[in-house]
Enzyme design. Structure first.
Site, mmCIF file in Angstrom:
data_model
loop_
_atom_site.group_PDB
_atom_site.id
_atom_site.type_symbol
_atom_site.label_atom_id
_atom_site.label_comp_id
_atom_site.label_asym_id
_atom_site.label_seq_id
_atom_site.Cartn_x
_atom_site.Cartn_y
_atom_site.Cartn_z
ATOM 1 N N HIS A 1 0.813 -1.210 0.000
ATOM 2 C CA HIS A 1 0.000 0.000 0.000
ATOM 3 C C HIS A 1 0.850 1.263 0.000
ATOM 4 O O HIS A 1 0.339 2.366 -0.163
ATOM 5 C CB HIS A 1 -0.921 -0.022 1.237
ATOM 6 C CG HIS A 1 -1.934 1.067 1.288
ATOM 7 N ND1 HIS A 1 -1.896 2.094 2.223
ATOM 8 C CD2 HIS A 1 -3.023 1.316 0.516
ATOM 9 C CE1 HIS A 1 -2.928 2.903 2.027
ATOM 10 N NE2 HIS A 1 -3.621 2.465 1.009
ATOM 11 N N TYR B 1 -8.250 14.587 -3.854
ATOM 12 C CA TYR B 1 -7.810 14.127 -2.543
ATOM 13 C C TYR B 1 -6.720 15.045 -2.014
ATOM 14 O O TYR B 1 -5.823 15.453 -2.751
ATOM 15 C CB TYR B 1 -7.239 12.702 -2.627
ATOM 16 C CG TYR B 1 -8.240 11.599 -2.854
ATOM 17 C CD1 TYR B 1 -9.501 11.855 -3.378
ATOM 18 C CD2 TYR B 1 -7.911 10.285 -2.559
ATOM 19 C CE1 TYR B 1 -10.412 10.831 -3.587
ATOM 20 C CE2 TYR B 1 -8.818 9.252 -2.765
ATOM 21 C CZ TYR B 1 -10.064 9.529 -3.290
ATOM 22 O OH TYR B 1 -10.961 8.515 -3.498
ATOM 23 N N HIS C 1 -7.006 13.225 3.074
ATOM 24 C CA HIS C 1 -6.449 11.881 2.902
ATOM 25 C C HIS C 1 -5.031 11.731 3.445
ATOM 26 O O HIS C 1 -4.535 10.614 3.581
ATOM 27 C CB HIS C 1 -6.463 11.536 1.403
ATOM 28 C CG HIS C 1 -6.198 10.106 1.075
ATOM 29 N ND1 HIS C 1 -5.008 9.678 0.522
ATOM 30 C CD2 HIS C 1 -6.958 8.999 1.222
ATOM 31 C CE1 HIS C 1 -5.052 8.375 0.327
ATOM 32 N NE2 HIS C 1 -6.221 7.930 0.748
#
Length: 720
Positions: A467, A500, A625
């Site tokens: 990730h 974002y 974010h």
């Protein structure tokens, strides 16, 4: 200055029994906290001070969010309940107890959601000449034209499916809009059930005004735009059902929608191709068990009982919705060309470090002068991170590019740059996370396209998702090799980078370059390195490193250091070990300030436990974010990809990087100062789990995101 802690702290710095004497009810339920978050999204749709089409957009976001919540979170709880797993949540609830609470709360907010549209947004749209209409609201000539359109464009693609001894109940695909129809046989008598699926490859709303020249409605004049008339597709089909069932009488028809379990895990085998395993699981996703049945609130008991029986749905999983089902269709309304009804589009500024000069310098020359912190969407992604990768692809001195890709856009300039680099003979490694939920198919496509171009594509480590957001560029400069790096909090996606809020570090620091080299060797080879010079890397280092620093702030506070303070900005705060460490800090007197967009399982303001902790949530035009950590006494700022959740800290490769340049840490300090300003519009979490809008009505209020826009525009103007 206090020396920084080692990046991989010894186990002795942790407190394994940190929660031993803390109250058992110290955690909020994460599922209910998520529903509270979606309620805050709904509150934006209720806010009449916002532009009208933005309110419609927030109604659509609420719908999409809730769909994914049921497909993943509710599906997971149902699986645990059905298999008899007795695992309780951190707040002590069984899966069944949580499902019961979710069902009750969801019905409440679903009704509120529908009412906001019907009672507030829809009338306001009509006041602005955007009409979402029923069949009966169309004039006779409009009904005739719409029936013609139905026969020409819609009728040929519809397939009515009967249910009788020769025709079993049809498969209902997840998230599709369907009509449940009861017909009566005029010749032989008796009633029969049929299902008609609303096509999902056409727009949900038919734009009536574009199909005919209207009369009797305002077509726009000097005082306003032409009327936009929107007819839901299911309404058009329902009005013409007689043509689908000739010789039959339509007794009743109702709209319904099924949500299916999409929470699957790829059973990884070291001897099996991960790509093939994932494609097999994606095929299974289509046939997941139902986890929610949405029906129109006027559906008859007889029809509902039939659907419950045939779909094998628990009555507790039924959501009755007044009005239109699945308001994610309002994204189509938001897309209308009505700029006066939307927030003015924000145009990102080029970061001053990369701005135009009389003699433009390359990104590499800029980074040799010092690190750069980019803050999206205020700083342009395309003229910073994207330019960094594109220049690396075209620069003949660049030898290698190594990058992680979790999610990217459809026509990705990042992917294209990597392909160009490989075709130019550079060594290119792309770690494509093909298990990124709901982007699996797109990432499989990119993986194969990259492989065909000669890029070395790898899929990370067995059992872990990759990730982290990292890119490493290796460049020959004279007789030396220099490494340039990007570490960020957001995906390499130019489209979401405009929506974002994220931060990223661009640097030529040798120690970070060496760290990323080691990390990529771990991801692509058999290295098992866990300790890094300037990075915290999950699953081994992030939680341990954060808790060690929290404990260090406690010790500094006890020693009289007035700088001791913990500031945390994240999407979610769920991990019990991190929460307990923050409780300990609060008990010791360390101020803890948390900005969380979504879930928060920590209870603030509990006397003797968390009275030094504040939690606030900021929602707005952009999706907050970024993940940023600040430890005041240590004078450390960290950014990275990890939220404070079990999945991030235990089951993913995550990277947190320390930002050391004081110019950049001042910028991050300004982000916290703006987000935490008492006059900033936000929601504040109370000890009982409730969220309160702040500041109170009538008090001075400022918008954090608008302030960030103003500052970045001003900085860009001053550097021009």
């Amino acid at each position: 200055m206090t020396p920084a802690l080692p990046v991989a702290p010894p186990a002795a710095t942790l407190v394994p029994d940190a929660g031993a004497d803390l109250p058992e009810d110290r955690y909020l339920n994460r599922e209910l906290s998520w529903l509270d978050f979606n309620s805050r999204v709904l509150a934006l749709a209720e806010d009449t001070s916002l532009p009208l089409l933005d309110r419609a957009k927030f109604l659509a976001i609420f719908s999409s969010n809730l769909d994914e919540f049921f497909m993943v979170r509710v599906a997971g709880l149902k699986r645990r309940d059905e298999t008899g797993l007795s695992v309780r949540s951190a707040d002590g609830l069984s899966p069944r107890e949580q499902l019961s609470m979710i069902a009750k709360r969801t019905q409440q907010i679903a009704e509120r959601h529908a009412r906001v549209f019907m009672d507030s947004v829809r009338p306001a749209l009509a006041d602005n000449n955007i009409h979402v209409v029923s069949w009966d609201q169309l004039a006779d000539d409009e009904q005739v034209r719409m029936s013609e359109y139905f026969h020409e464009e819609v009728f040929p693609v519809l397939t009515p499916l009967a249910v009788d001894p020769a025709h079993p109940f049809p498969y209902i695909s997840g998230l599709s809009i369907n009509l449940a129809v009861t017909v009566s046989d005029v010749a032989e008598g008796g009633e029969h059930f049929a299902r008609v699926k609303v096509p999902d490859n056409v727009s949900r709303f038919v734009e009536v005004d574009k199909l005919m020249s209207r009369s009797g409605r305002s077509q726009g004049d000097d005082d306003g735009p032409a009327a936009t008339i929107l007819l839901p597709m299911e309404t058009l089909i329902a009005a013409n059902l007689g043509h689908l069932f000739p010789g039959m009488e339509i007794v009743e028809h109702h709209v319904f929608r099924i949500t299916r379990n999409a929470d699957f895990e790829v059973e990884e085998d070291r001897d099996e191709d991960l790509l093939q395993a994932l494609e097999r699981e994606l095929a299974r996703r289509r046939f997941g068990s139902p986890v929610r049945l949405e029906v129109a609130d006027d559906m008859s008991e007889h029809m509902l009982e039939l659907l419950l029986r045939e779909l094998d749905v628990n009555p507790a999983d039924v959501i009755e919705v007044p009005g239109i089902l699945d308001l994610s269709c309002l994204f189509q309304v938001f897309a209308l060309d009505r700029p006066a009804l939307k927030d003015r589009p924000f145009v990102p500024a080029t970061h001053p470090a990369f701005g135009e000069r009389e003699t433009p310098k390359s990104v590499f020359a800029t980074l040799r002068e010092g690190d750069v912190l980019v803050h999206h969407p205020y700083d342009s992604f395309s003229t910073s991170v994207q330019r960094f990768i594109e220049q690396a692809a075209s620069d003949p001195q660049v030898l290698a590019i190594k990058q992680t890709l979790y999610r990217t856009s459809g026509d990705s300039p990042i992917v294209n740059a990597l392909i160009d680099a490989a075709e130019a003979g550079k060594q290119v490694v792309a770690l494509v996370e093909i298990k990124a939920r709901f982007d699996e198919q797109a990432n499989i496509k990119w993986a194969r396209q990259l492989e065909q171009a000669g890029v070395h594509v790898v899929y990370g480590l067995v059992g872990l998702k990759t990730h982290c957001k990292t890119c490493l560029v290796v460049r020959r400069e004279g007789s030396t090799i220099r490494r340039y790096c990007h570490i960020g909090t957001g995906n390499y996606n130019p489209k979401t980078a405009r929506l974002y809020e994220d931060v990223g570090l661009l640097t030529a620091a040798p120690d970070i370059g060496a760290d990323l080299t080691d990390l990529f060797n771990t991801l692509t080879g058999y290295s098992r390195k866990h300790e890094y010079r300037n990075l915290l890397v999950a699953p081994h280092g992030v939680r341990a490193g954060i808790i060690a620093r929290i404990n260090a702030e406690i010790e500094h506070h006890r020693a009289g250091d007035e700088r001791a303070r913990i500031q945390l900005k994240a999407n979610a705060l769920v991990d019990e070990q991190v929460i307990d460490a923050l409780y300990r800090a609060s008990q010791a007197g360390v101020p803890v300030e948390i900005v969380v967009r979504g879930i928060c399982a920590l209870r603030p303001n509990v006397p003797g436990i968390s009275d030094n902790i504040t939690v606030r949530s900021i929602l707005g035009q952009f999706l907050e974010h970024s993940r940023i950590l600040h430890f005041g006494a240590l004078d450390e700022y960290w950014i990275g990809s990890a939220d404070m959740m079990h999945r991030n800290l235990d089951r993913r490769i995550e990277v947190m990087a320390q930002v050391r340049d004081q110019r950049l840490t001042r910028e991050m300090g300004e982000i916290f100062a703006s987000a935490l300003d008492p006059t900033t519009r936000c929601w504040v979490l109370e000890a009982d789990g409730g969220w309160t809008a702040s500041p109170a009505a009538g008090e001075k209020v400022r918008d954090h995101q608008r302030e960030m826009m103003r500052r970045h525009r001003s900085r860009a103007d001053n550097s021009a």
